[in-house]
Scaffold this motif. Structure first.
Motif, mmCIF file in Angstrom:
data_model
loop_
_atom_site.group_PDB
_atom_site.id
_atom_site.type_symbol
_atom_site.label_atom_id
_atom_site.label_comp_id
_atom_site.label_asym_id
_atom_site.label_seq_id
_atom_site.Cartn_x
_atom_site.Cartn_y
_atom_site.Cartn_z
ATOM 1 N N GLY A 243 -34.922 -0.480 19.381
ATOM 2 C CA GLY A 243 -33.733 -1.297 19.109
ATOM 3 C C GLY A 243 -32.796 -1.440 20.203
ATOM 4 N N GLN A 244 -33.128 -0.903 21.410
ATOM 5 C CA GLN A 244 -31.956 -0.838 22.205
ATOM 6 C C GLN A 244 -32.435 -2.051 23.458
ATOM 7 N N HIS A 245 -32.133 -3.349 22.703
ATOM 8 C CA HIS A 245 -32.315 -4.494 23.106
ATOM 9 C C HIS A 245 -31.786 -4.917 24.711
ATOM 10 N N LYS A 246 -30.412 -4.659 24.965
ATOM 11 C CA LYS A 246 -29.929 -4.888 26.055
ATOM 12 C C LYS A 246 -30.535 -4.254 27.130
ATOM 13 N N LYS A 247 -30.840 -2.920 26.833
ATOM 14 C CA LYS A 247 -31.428 -1.899 28.009
ATOM 15 C C LYS A 247 -32.657 -2.376 28.245
ATOM 16 N N ALA A 248 -33.437 -2.809 27.039
ATOM 17 C CA ALA A 248 -34.898 -3.322 27.315
ATOM 18 C C ALA A 248 -34.714 -4.258 28.335
ATOM 19 N N LEU A 249 -33.994 -5.408 27.908
ATOM 20 C CA LEU A 249 -33.810 -6.668 28.698
ATOM 21 C C LEU A 249 -33.600 -6.385 30.479
ATOM 22 N N ALA A 250 -32.756 -5.382 30.428
ATOM 23 C CA ALA A 250 -32.396 -4.873 31.781
ATOM 24 C C ALA A 250 -33.486 -4.544 32.634
ATOM 25 N N TYR A 251 -34.411 -3.725 31.831
ATOM 26 C CA TYR A 251 -35.660 -3.098 32.383
ATOM 27 C C TYR A 251 -36.649 -4.185 32.856
ATOM 28 N N PHE A 252 -37.009 -5.400 31.972
ATOM 29 C CA PHE A 252 -37.559 -6.359 32.014
ATOM 30 C C PHE A 252 -37.372 -7.211 33.141
ATOM 31 N N ASP A 253 -35.728 -7.367 33.224
ATOM 32 C CA ASP A 253 -35.134 -8.211 34.458
ATOM 33 C C ASP A 253 -35.546 -7.455 35.605
#
Length: 659
Positions: A243-253
């Motif tokens: 549920g750590q959406h911001k962190k996940a988006l950073a990894y995908f970016d």
């Protein structure tokens, strides 16, 4: 129709015929160009083929060369997309290698052939050949090759949903790599292991192995670009699960940026698809759909198509477009690769059941529900899960036992090293003492030699001839009642005598003391020679004379020679110049006179006075003691300038401040 009308129609007809001819010619030229380029490409490919075929022919009866030639040809055909022909030649190469019982070649050729089988979807032969290659690699004891083939087998079994075999071979590959401390592509192995646990929904182990890969990703040779991309992708997926959406988006970016920099389409596609999943959870459906549509530009394998269809279907459902969603997931069922991606297969079956239920197609919904249950039972079979856990526990236990064994061995080795170290240390102490004893004897010998040289220097400085002449000149002034000059020269003579006696016993003196001695000596000689020459000492006024230390009395022999020999046959007009320059690590003395100079054909070797011999010996001692050499040069000015007489001597005397 008028006459002009007929002419107009005729001209239009001609124009049309001409345009049509030009267009056909242009098409023909374009066609010829394409055919020519294609023909050229075919010729190049055919020539490469012929070369490789000839390689097979000229191998004669050398079976190993024949096997390698077929292997090279098979690889060439594979790269050029001729998979069936490639497999045919690789099989021949493997068969010959097996007849030769050459395990090294069996492992290499078998690994390549198995990979090619897998690419064309021939799965069981791929696994069979991998096992043959693996057994040969084990016999060669090549840990790197064993681990590589073992992990390839693990990936195959994981793809086929046989997770117990997948984990068995993956753990085996890791054990081999870690035991051999072979870190090359170790991240690939950790990521592959993590993928297996991800497929079996073991989040804890998935994250454990991905973090191990992440820690090593920047170490040399530990990870390829593809490995790094997979690490970021998995880290993002794990963060999303938490549920750590911001962190996940950073990894995908990070994954997208990295992949775009090097043109890695699979990485870009994964980053966009996974980011879409997060925006879907954040209720930004349009944004999520836009990212999925963008990702389609970077697809390179069936998995991406299947996963994308499922994700888009879910978004269409949220937008109330169930028919479009159903169309997409039904497409997945037509793809044979669906059955090899367990998670996406599950999702497809679940979507088909739910969408059909929403569309009131209950019979179809029930049929797809039954298929989903069958698949879930297979994936979550307790025997499989238990087998995986037992294998990993066994692996961890073996690893700990190996660590204990390794520590015991290390302690034994440490004790052996300590004993060996004590022996070596004793030997070194004896050797050092012996060296010190020899050096002490040499130093005493050098000191004795130096003392002898100092006495010789003292004798040359204060030779009786010079002393008596100087005293005679002073007496002459006294008899002439020139008390001022007599007193002045007597004072200089006393200062020179005192300095000579003091400096002959020391290793270094200040530059100021050296200049004072030179000045006193030249003043006395000028008096003794009744002013037949003039002298000057030139140096930069900023030169720190009191803090620069140099070996004493190295210049005096050359000044003496200039006065004694240079001005021998002149009555007046002699000029003696001494120029002193700071050269950072040494002091440069240039002693120049305008006397007779040397006779024609003279060399430095011809001039070997006692003073010069002493100078050379002192120079040698200074070089040995201080590890410093200094330039010494004598130039007969007539040799360089025909109209000029005299001699120029350059001495670079080392500064001894830090010694």
């Amino acid at each position: 129709m008028t006459y002009l009308s007929y002419i107009s129609v005729y001209l239009i007809y001609l124009l049309a015929i001409t345009s049509l001819y030009s267009l056909n010619v242009a098409k023909l030229e374009t066609s010829h160009t394409l055919i020519f380029n294609k023909y050229n490409h075919i010729i190049k490919r055919d020539s490469a083929k012929v070369a490789l075929q000839n390689k097979i022919k000229i191998a004669n009866n050398d079976s190993l060369k024949i096997a390698l030639a077929y292997y090279d040809y098979g690889q060439y055909l594979d790269v050029n997309g001729e998979k069936d022909a490639s497999i045919k030649n690789l099989k021949i190469a493997l068969q010959i290698a097996k007849q030769l019982k050459n395990d090294e070649k069996i492992a290499a050729i078998g690994n390549y052939l198995a990979s090619t089988y897998w690419e064309v979807g021939t799965y069981q032969p791929s696994i069979d050949v991998y096992i043959i290659a693996y057994k040969s690699a084990v016999r060669t004891k090549d840990s790197s090759q064993i681990a590589k083939i073992s992990m390839n087998l693990a990936s195959n079994y994981n793809y086929l949903g046989e997770y117990d075999l997948a984990i068995k071979y993956a753990l085996n590959a890791l054990k081999i790599k870690e035991k051999a401390k072979d870190w090359e592509r170790i991240c690939y192995h950790y990521v592959s292991m993590a993928t297996i646990f991800k497929e079996t929904n073991n989040i804890e182990k998935w994250e454990f192995y991905i973090n191990k890969a992440y820690k090593l990703k920047d170490q040399e040779n530990c990870a390829s670009l593809g490995d790094i991309a997979k690490i970021y992708n998995n880290l993002g997926s794990i963060s999303e699960r938490k549920g750590q959406h911001k962190k996940a988006l950073a990894y995908f970016d990070s994954l997208k940026v990295l992949s775009k920099e090097v043109g890695f389409n699979k990485g870009i596609s994964a980053a966009l698809s996974n980011s879409s999943d997060i925006y879907k959870k954040l209720n930004q459906t349009e944004k999520a759909l836009q990212l999925l549509q963008e990702s389609e530009n970077y697809f390179s394998d069936p998995y991406e198509i299947i996963s994308n269809n499922n994700s888009k279907a879910e978004l269409y459902r949220l937008l109330g477009q169930d028919n479009e969603a159903l169309s997409l997931v039904l497409k997945n069922t037509t793809l044979k690769d669906l059955y090899f991606y367990s998670m996406e297969h599950q999702k497809t079956l679940q979507l088909l059941s739910e969408i059909n239920a929403n569309l009131l197609n209950y019979k179809e919904a029930l049929r797809w529900k039954d298929s989903l249950r069958s698949l879930e039972n297979k994936l979550h079979d307790s025997k499989v899960q238990k087998g995986i856990e037992e294998l990993e526990t066994k692996y961890e236990t073996e690893k700990k036992e190996q660590q204990i064994e390794l520590l015991t061995t290390e302690n034994e080795l440490k004790n052996q090293r300590i004993n060996a170290g004590l022996v070596i240390l004793s030997f070194l102490i004896i050797l050092i003492l012996l060296i010190l004893y020899i050096l002490n004897i040499k130093n005493k010998q050098a000191e004795l030699k130096q003392n002898n040289l100092r006495l010789q220097v003292l004798r040359t400085q204060m030779n009786p001839h010079f002393v008596f002449n100087a005293l005679g000149s002073i007496q002459n002034f006294m008899m002439k009642n020139d008390a001022r000059k007599a007193s002045q020269y007597l004072s200089q003579f006393a200062a020179l005598t005192r300095a000579t006696l003091n400096n002959s016993t020391v290793a270094s003196i200040t530059l100021a003391d050296e200049i004072s001695m030179i000045e006193n000596y030249m003043a006395l000689e000028q008096m003794r020679k009744q002013n037949k020459f003039n002298y000057s000492i030139n140096y930069d006024q900023d030169l720190d004379l009191d803090f620069i230390r140099i070996p004493p009395m190295l210049n005096q022999p050359f000044i003496e020679n200039a006065i004694k020999h240079g001005f021998k046959n002149i009555d007046k007009g002699g000029i003696l110049t001494i120029t002193i320059t700071d050269k950072k690590d040494w002091i440069e003395f240039i002693i120049e006179d305008n006397g007779e100079g040397f006779l024609e054909g003279f060399t430095n070797k011809d001039h070997k006075s006692m003073a010069m011999s002493i100078f050379e010996n002192r120079r040698k001692l200074i070089r040995q003691k201080y590890k410093k050499d200094f330039k010494f040069e004598i130039v007969n000015l007539r040799d360089k300038h025909p109209n000029q007489t005299g001699v120029r001597i350059t001495i670079n005397i080392p500064i001894l401040n830090n010694d």
